[in-house]
Design an enzyme around this catalytic site. Structure first.
Site, PDB file in Angstrom:
ATOM      1  N   CYS A 232      39.624  44.310  40.041  1.00  0.00           N
ATOM      2  CA  CYS A 232      38.809  43.265  40.604  1.00  0.00           C
ATOM      3  C   CYS A 232      37.961  43.720  41.895  1.00  0.00           C
ATOM      4  O   CYS A 232      37.077  43.233  42.197  1.00  0.00           O
ATOM      5  CB  CYS A 232      39.585  42.118  40.946  1.00  0.00           C
ATOM      6  SG  CYS A 232      40.443  41.168  39.453  1.00  0.00           S
ATOM      7  N   HIS A 311      42.872  52.879  49.205  1.00  0.00           N
ATOM      8  CA  HIS A 311      43.419  53.124  47.786  1.00  0.00           C
ATOM      9  C   HIS A 311      44.858  53.448  48.446  1.00  0.00           C
ATOM     10  O   HIS A 311      45.271  54.427  48.911  1.00  0.00           O
ATOM     11  CB  HIS A 311      43.060  54.362  47.080  1.00  0.00           C
ATOM     12  CG  HIS A 311      43.348  54.345  45.976  1.00  0.00           C
ATOM     13  ND1 HIS A 311      44.434  54.154  45.264  1.00  0.00           N
ATOM     14  CD2 HIS A 311      42.255  54.476  44.605  1.00  0.00           C
ATOM     15  CE1 HIS A 311      44.360  54.250  43.910  1.00  0.00           C
ATOM     16  NE2 HIS A 311      43.141  54.503  43.395  1.00  0.00           N
ATOM     17  N   HIS A 395      30.463  34.784  58.073  1.00  0.00           N
ATOM     18  CA  HIS A 395      30.849  34.417  56.814  1.00  0.00           C
ATOM     19  C   HIS A 395      31.836  35.221  55.854  1.00  0.00           C
ATOM     20  O   HIS A 395      31.717  36.750  56.219  1.00  0.00           O
ATOM     21  CB  HIS A 395      29.719  34.127  55.649  1.00  0.00           C
ATOM     22  CG  HIS A 395      28.761  33.568  56.519  1.00  0.00           C
ATOM     23  ND1 HIS A 395      28.524  32.014  56.470  1.00  0.00           N
ATOM     24  CD2 HIS A 395      27.372  33.789  56.997  1.00  0.00           C
ATOM     25  CE1 HIS A 395      27.457  31.748  57.112  1.00  0.00           C
ATOM     26  NE2 HIS A 395      26.744  33.002  57.453  1.00  0.00           N
ATOM     27  N   HIS A 399      37.902  37.559  47.693  1.00  0.00           N
ATOM     28  CA  HIS A 399      38.009  37.640  46.020  1.00  0.00           C
ATOM     29  C   HIS A 399      38.661  36.462  45.732  1.00  0.00           C
ATOM     30  O   HIS A 399      39.895  36.395  46.097  1.00  0.00           O
ATOM     31  CB  HIS A 399      38.598  38.923  45.736  1.00  0.00           C
ATOM     32  CG  HIS A 399      39.201  38.894  44.252  1.00  0.00           C
ATOM     33  ND1 HIS A 399      38.384  38.786  43.259  1.00  0.00           N
ATOM     34  CD2 HIS A 399      40.350  39.092  43.674  1.00  0.00           C
ATOM     35  CE1 HIS A 399      38.901  38.692  42.035  1.00  0.00           C
ATOM     36  NE2 HIS A 399      40.041  39.048  42.325  1.00  0.00           N
ATOM     37  N   ASN A 432      38.820  32.833  38.177  1.00  0.00           N
ATOM     38  CA  ASN A 432      38.884  34.361  38.560  1.00  0.00           C
ATOM     39  C   ASN A 432      37.878  35.183  37.728  1.00  0.00           C
ATOM     40  O   ASN A 432      38.246  35.430  36.400  1.00  0.00           O
ATOM     41  CB  ASN A 432      39.934  35.007  38.546  1.00  0.00           C
ATOM     42  CG  ASN A 432      40.185  36.317  39.109  1.00  0.00           C
ATOM     43  OD1 ASN A 432      39.249  37.208  39.307  1.00  0.00           O
ATOM     44  ND2 ASN A 432      41.532  36.781  39.331  1.00  0.00           N
TER      45      ASN A 432
END
Length: 524
Positions: A232, A311, A395, A399, A432
Site C-alpha cells: 500500500c 524500509h 493537512h 493511508h 482500503n
C-alpha cells in the site's frame, strides 16, 4: 479530478531522504566546477602583471593599483564567478510540481453495501459458517460504509475469478483515470516523458506500463517503470521515483498511476488472518500528473517538498507481518500478522525521526532534544517528547488501511477529528484502495475547500516489507471546492458522516435478483 466508470529486530533500518539529494549528474558537475575554480584561483593569484605590456598602460596601472590585481586576473575572476553561477543554476534540484490528479469512481453496478458483500460471500459457497460469522464481525467494525465498490467478478453468481476478469477490472480503472487526467490537464500523451505504474498483486505480461503506452500511443523513448509487490505504500514510492527521474529528464511530464487488483486477490479459504483483507480492500485507483517545467508552476496545485522512505525489511518481524501465501488447502491470500500495529508504529517512529528535522519548527526540535539528553545523559527517566506535527502541517493524508490504523495514528500524533476526517471518510466511502487511498484523501481536502495557498500536506503510507513512506507537498494556489470531476464533489453536501465503532449489519436489506436472501449463522 475523478473518473466515473462507463464500462463494465537487531538489523538496521534503511531510511532514504530525497529532499536535498541531487542526482549523480549534478554532483559530478559540482565537482568539475570546484576543480575549475581552484585552477582559476591559482591563475588569478599567480598571474604576472600583464598591464605593462598592453596599450594604455598608465590607465591600466592605475586600475591595477586600485584593485590589487591585473586586468587579466580580474577578467578571469569575473568569468569564474559567472561559471560558478551557471553551475549552481544547472545543478540545483529541479522543482517538481503536481499539475492535477484523478480518482476512480466505479459505476453504480459495482456498489456493494455491507449486506450485499456478506450475501455474496455466503452464496459463493467457499466459506465455513465460522468464517462467515468472523467476516461479518470484522466488517461491522471496519469503518467501511454502504457504497464501496467490488469488481463484477466478485459480485456475480457464481464468482468469476480469472485473469480475463482481473484484466477487465484493471483496464477500467487505468483507462478511466488516465483519460480523465490527460483531458482535464490538456496534456497530449506524446508530452509524457516518464511513466510509472504500481499494482502490488497483479503484474501481467505485457506489463501495465506497456498497456498504457500502447493504448495512448506514447513516444518510443518514454521512460517507464512497472512497480509490483510493494504494498500500500507503493504510491509514495512511485512519486519518489518520478521525482528522481524528473531531475534527469528536462522539461517533461511524469504520469503516475496507482491501483490494486481485487479480482484475483480475494481470499476464498477459511484461515482467519487471511480473511481480514476481504473486509477491507475495494476497487479504486488514481492518476497523478507531475511536471518539472517552469511554465507549469502557475497552473500546478502543489510542489513536492520532501519524500522520506523507511524500509524495515531487515527485521524478521517487519518482513513477515504482511505476506501473500497459500493456506493448508492451496487457497491464495494475503495474511496479516497480529504484530502489524506494533510494526507499523516502529516504522512510523523511524520515518518521522528523519522527517522531523526537515519540517518541524526549532522549538519542537529543541524540546525533543531536551528529553533525549535528560534520559540518556542524566538518566532522568523522562517520557520522550512527541513533537507536535500540527505545527508543521495543515493537512494529514494517512493511508486508510483500516479503523485500527487510523485510531492509532490519531492517538500517537495527537490529531483532531478534523485532521482525520479525510482518511476516515475515504475508508467509509471507498474502503482500503491500497496505494491510491492517499489521493482520495487529498481530493477530499480539495472538495471541502480546505486547501489554501501555502498550506502543507503530509501524506503517510504503510506497506508490506515493511515500509513507511512520507511525502510533503506545498500548495501553490488555493484550490476551490466543487471542482468538476472530483470524486467527492457529488457527495459534499452529506459529508462528513458519523461512523460508529460498531455498526451492525442487517442481512435482510439485500435480496439477490432471483429473490433469494442470505443469513449468517450465529456460529464463530
Amino acid at each position: 479530478m475523478g473518473s466515473r466508470e462507463v464500462l463494465g529486530a537487531a538489523a538496521p533500518t534503511t531510511t532514504t531522504t530525497t529532499t536535498t539529494q541531487a542526482n549523480k549528474v549534478a554532483v559530478m558537475s559540482r565537482r568539475v566546477v570546484i576543480q575549475l575554480l581552484v585552477l582559476l584561483a591559482v591563475v588569478v593569484f599567480l598571474a604576472p602583471p600583464l598591464s605593462s605590456k598592453m596599450p594604455g598602460s598608465s590607465l591600466l596601472k592605475e586600475m591595477e593599483n586600485l584593485v590589487g590585481l591585473s586586468p587579466a586576473a580580474v577578467a578571469v575572476a569575473c568569468w569564474a564567478a559567472a561559471a560558478a553561477a551557471w553551475a549552481y543554476a544547472v545543478s540545483r534540484p529541479r522543482p517538481v510540481y503536481l499539475v492535477d490528479l484523478s480518482g476512480y469512481v466505479a459505476g453504480a453496478a459495482h456498489e456493494a453495501s455491507r449486506a450485499k458483500t456478506i450475501a455474496h460471500f455466503g452464496r459463493c459457497g467457499r466459506f465455513s459458517d465460522e468464517s462467515m460469522a468472523f467476516q461479518k464481525r470484522m466488517l461491522e467494525r471496519s469503518g467501511l460504509g454502504e457504497r464501496t465498490h467490488f469488481p463484477a467478478s466478485l459480485i456475480s453468481v457464481p464468482v468469476d475469478m480469472c485473469l480475463r476478469t482481473a484484466r477487465e477490472e484493471s483496464h477500467a480503472v487505468i483507462f478511466g483515470v488516465v483519460d480523465d487526467l490527460l483531458r482535464r490537464a490538456a496534456v497530449a500523451p506524446a508530452e509524457v516523458g516518464v511513466l510509472i505504474f504500481n499494482s502490488s498483486l497483479l503484474s501481467p505480461t505485457p506489463s501495465f506500463t506497456s498497456l498504457i503506452v500502447n493504448r495512448y500511443g506514447m513516444r518510443h523513448d518514454v521512460v517507464s517503470h512497472n512497480l509490483s509487490g510493494m504494498g500500500c505504500s507503493a504510491g509514495i514510492i512511485a512519486i519518489d521515483l518520478a521525482k528522481r527521474l524528473l531531475q534527469v529528464h528536462r522539461d517533461t511530464y511524469a504520469l503516475v498511476v496507482s491501483t490494486e487488483n481485487i479480482t484475483l486477490n480475494a481470499y476464498m479459504g477459511n484461515n482467519r488472518p487471511m480473511l481480514v483483507t476481504n473486509t477491507l480492500f475495494r476497487v479504486g485507483g488514481a492518476a497523478i500528473l507531475l511536471s518539472n517545467r517552469g511554465a507549469d508552476r502557475r497552473r500546478a496545485k502543489y510542489q513536492l517538498i520532501h519524500t522520506v522512505r523507511t524500509h524495515r525489511g531487515a527485521h524478521d518481524q517487519s518482513f513477515g507481518c504482511v505476506t501473500q501465501e497459500e493456506d493448508d488447502v492451496g487457497c491464495v491470500g494475503v495474511s496479516l500478522s497480529k504484530e502489524l500495529m506494533v510494526v507499523a508504529g516502529e516504522a512510523l517512529r523511524t520515518n518521522i525521526t528523519t522527517l522531523g528535522p526537515l519540517v518541524l519548527p526549532m522549538s519542537e526540535q529543541l524540546r525533543f532534544l531536551a528529553t533525549v539528553v535528560l534520559n540518556r545523559v542524566f538518566r532522568a527517566n523522562v517520557r520522550a517528547y512527541l513533537p507536535d506535527f500540527k505545527l508543521a502541517f495543515d493537512h494529514f493524508c494517512i493511508h486508510a488501511g483500516g479503523r485500527g490504523v487510523l485510531d492509532e495514528l490519531e492517538r500517537s500524533l495527537k490529531l483532531s477529528a478534523w485532521h482525520m476526517e479525510p482518511s476516515r471518510m475515504t475508508l467509509c466511502r471507498f474502503g482500503n484502495t491500497s496505494s491510491s487511498s492517499l489521493w482520495y484523501e487529498l481530493a477530499y481536502c480539495e472538495a471541502k475547500g480546505r486547501i489554501r495557498k501555502g498550506d502543507r500536506v503530509w501524506q503517510i503510507a504503510f506497506g508490506s516489507g515493511f515500509k513507511c513512506n512520507s511525502a510533503v507537498w506545498k500548495a501553490l494556489r488555493t484550490v476551490d471546492g466543487g471542482e468538476e470531476g472530483n470524486p467527492w464533489t457529488p457527495e459534499m453536501d452529506v459529508l462528513p458522516i458519523h461512523v460508529p465503532k460498531v455498526s451492525p449489519i442487517d442481512e435482510t436489506t439485500y435480496t439477490f435478483p432471483d429473490g433469494a436472501t442470505y443469513k449468517v449463522s450465529s456460529l464463530g
